[in-house]
Design an enzyme around this catalytic site. Structure first.
Site, PDB file in Angstrom:
ATOM      1  N   SER A 129       0.811  -1.219   0.000  1.00 43.34           N
ATOM      2  CA  SER A 129       0.000   0.000   0.000  1.00 43.34           C
ATOM      3  C   SER A 129       0.844   1.268   0.000  1.00 43.34           C
ATOM      4  CB  SER A 129      -0.950   0.012   1.202  1.00 43.34           C
ATOM      5  OG  SER A 129      -0.250   0.251   2.401  1.00 43.34           O
ATOM      6  N   LYS A 166       0.576   4.219   6.982  1.00 43.93           N
ATOM      7  CA  LYS A 166      -0.128   5.024   5.986  1.00 43.93           C
ATOM      8  C   LYS A 166       0.292   6.487   6.121  1.00 43.93           C
ATOM      9  CE  LYS A 166      -2.983   1.842   4.256  1.00 43.93           C
ATOM     10  NZ  LYS A 166      -2.316   0.693   4.889  1.00 43.93           N
TER      11      LYS A 166
END
Length: 220
Positions: A129, A166
């Site tokens: 990601s 993230k």
């Protein structure tokens, strides 16, 4: 006072020293013993022995006052980089201190300039990601422990008891955890969600040389 003469090293030791310095120059962090052994195609025990030999001959130095910190020297004996150990955390969970002894799975040597202030830990990540930021599956992120972060920071967050790496987005009071992968959607943090910032990512080292069987804990 002149420079202290340091002993000559064997071709095998030279190979290890050059591999260690080259890795550190490229990645910003020196390799672990496992990574060095993979780069050189030798056993971990042999890689560990070569490091000890380089220490004894003055090409690597240990700083007694810095918890097994190492100083890498070049062939003229001039200091090139000071290395300090950062613990690798095997698991993070709600209600459990990050630095609990049972969480430690090892350590990685890091350029001291990268971890000058605060307390730091390292964590293996799983998934792609954050590939757009250069963080790939299996990489080791170096994290400064802190409970607050700014908009745009790459963070390790604990969201409903799941750890994730993230980019933090804060806009008009709304919080999102943004992946750096166009094939993945942002995670919108709802008011009822339990989110905790564990730290800010200050760097990472590519883990392609490591065995993929090592435990990974930060889900992406």
């Amino acid at each position: 006072m002149g420079k202290k003469k340091i002993d000559a090293i064997t071709p095998a030791q030279t190979e290890a020293l050059e591999a260690l310095c080259r890795f550190a120059d490229e990645k910003g962090y020196p390799p672990t013993v496992m990574e060095l052994s993979a780069i050189l195609g030798i056993s971990q025990a042999s890689a560990y022995d070569r490091i000890n030999q380089l220490v004894s001959k003055g090409y690597l130095r240990r700083e007694d006052c810095k918890a097994r910190g190492l100083t890498v020297t070049n062939r003229t004996g001039e200091i090139a980089m000071e290395l300090v150990p950062v613990p690798i955390i095997g698991a993070v969970a709600a209600g459990q201190p990050i630095f609990a002894e049972e969480n430690f799975t090892g350590e990685v040597l890091v350029d001291s300039q990268k971890v000058r202030s605060g307390r730091h830990f390292a964590l293996h990540v799983s998934g792609k990601s954050m590939i757009g930021a250069g963080i790939d599956d299996g990489d080791l992120v170096i994290v400064r422990q802190q409970a607050l972060a700014e908009n745009g920071d790459i963070v390790v967050a604990l969201l409903n008891d799941d750890a994730t790496v993230k980019r933090l987005k804060i806009l008009d009071g709304l919080v999102e955890l943004i992946p750096e992968n166009e094939n993945m959607k942002p995670i919108q943090v709802a008011p009822e969600d339990d989110i905790k910032i564990l730290g800010k990512v200050v760097g990472w080292t590519n883990n392609n040389q490591n065995s993929r069987a090592r435990k990974r804990t930060a889900q992406e």
